[in-house]
Write a protein that holds these residues in place. Structure first.
Motif, mmCIF file in Angstrom:
data_model
loop_
_atom_site.group_PDB
_atom_site.id
_atom_site.type_symbol
_atom_site.label_atom_id
_atom_site.label_comp_id
_atom_site.label_asym_id
_atom_site.label_seq_id
_atom_site.Cartn_x
_atom_site.Cartn_y
_atom_site.Cartn_z
ATOM 1 N N ASP A 170 -5.207 -3.176 0.129
ATOM 2 C CA ASP A 170 -5.344 -1.875 0.766
ATOM 3 C C ASP A 170 -6.305 -1.922 1.954
ATOM 4 N N THR B 131 0.827 -1.213 0.000
ATOM 5 C CA THR B 131 0.000 0.000 0.000
ATOM 6 C C THR B 131 0.856 1.256 0.000
ATOM 7 N N ALA C 279 1.094 4.151 -2.851
ATOM 8 C CA ALA C 279 0.770 5.549 -2.558
ATOM 9 C C ALA C 279 1.861 6.506 -3.013
ATOM 10 N N GLY D 203 -2.002 8.658 -0.349
ATOM 11 C CA GLY D 203 -2.364 8.040 -1.616
ATOM 12 C C GLY D 203 -3.653 8.586 -2.192
#
Length: 275
Positions: A177, A46, A50, A78
């Motif tokens: 995510d 994640t 981002a 992000g």
């Protein structure tokens, strides 16, 4: 035939349960550390998705080391949120560790030299394992094993996730995510027991979802924090004002002795009795 006497080693004159065996404490601590530490892979993916570099991603796990705050930070960045809003949300979520530290400081009684190092491991999982123990030695063991195993595995899987992010592609396609928030909610759900806590949690969800399309990324989590004082204030208003009799302290009445309870006629001596 009378029953055999119990093992004296298992009896406690105060009725308290004996501490758990050390292998059981280590097993439980390792189970928590391994299960949660694997989610560091999701954070690495994640964070890389981002836009954070490999060094930045690994530095967050090494220095911050609190999963919910890390996911909140990279999630807000992000989504296009400002660094200030992202850092504010992460800081707010991280303040709970300070309250864990206050409780653990009295429980563990660690030497002053190791407290700064132990503070890095004060997170949800290590606090939960330590507070679940029945004596100080078991609490120290559970805290140490959970913190060490989780710290090593979390940082290792963060590195693997950040390195392999390019091979995996979009983290949203894999659902990674949502892994971090799902783990955090799974840890938080068993703690929500009372009616007030459930009301605060439900209101926090409504506030976050309602403000999500209106406010910048990272701000809805701050708005959701208003749920607790709102619920507490509403509960006090529902109870109403002070009940009759409250606010005025009455002096306790002293019990009269048998001599004081007699009438004046009964307390007179024969000489004082009128003829």
């Amino acid at each position: 035939m009378s029953s055999a006497p119990q093992n004296p080693a298992r009896q406690d004159p105060h009725g308290r349960q004996p501490p758990a065996p050390r292998p059981a404490v280590v097993r439980d601590a390792l189970g928590v550390g391994i299960a949660v530490g694997l989610s560091g892979f999701a954070f690495g993916v994640t964070s890389a998705g981002a836009g954070l570099s490999l060094a930045q991603t690994c530095a967050l796990s090494l220095l911050v080391f609190t999963g919910a705050s890390q996911f909140a930070l990279v999630g807000a960045l992000g989504a296009g949120g400002s660094p200030f809003a992202a850092a504010a949300g992460a800081f707010f979520l991280g303040t709970r560790n300070a309250f864990y530290g206050l409780k653990l400081s009295h429980l563990l009684k660690l030497p002053a030299a190791v407290r700064p190092l132990a503070a890095q491991w004060v997170i949800d999982e290590s606090s939960a394992v330590a507070l679940a123990q029945r004596d100080r030695a078991s609490a120290r063991l559970g805290f140490t094993v959970t913190g060490a195993s989780l710290y090593v595995l979390w940082n290792l899987t963060t590195l693997l996730g950040a390195v392999g992010a390019s091979a995996l592609g979009d983290p949203n396609a894999w659902g990674l995510d949502a892994a971090g928030p799902a783990v955090f909610l799974a840890l938080l759900a068993p703690m929500v027991r009372s009616r007030t806590e459930r009301a605060a949690a439900a209101l926090a969800v409504l506030l976050a979802l309602g403000s999500l399309p209106l406010l910048p990324a990272g701000v809805p989590v701050l708005v959701a924090a208003l749920a607790a004082p709102i619920v507490l204030a509403a509960g006090r208003l529902a109870e109403g004002g002070p009940r009759p009799g409250r606010g005025r302290t009455q002096a306790p009445q002293r019990t009269r002795t048998p001599e004081e309870a007699r009438t004046p006629e009964e307390t007179r001596t024969p000489e004082e009795t009128p003829r």
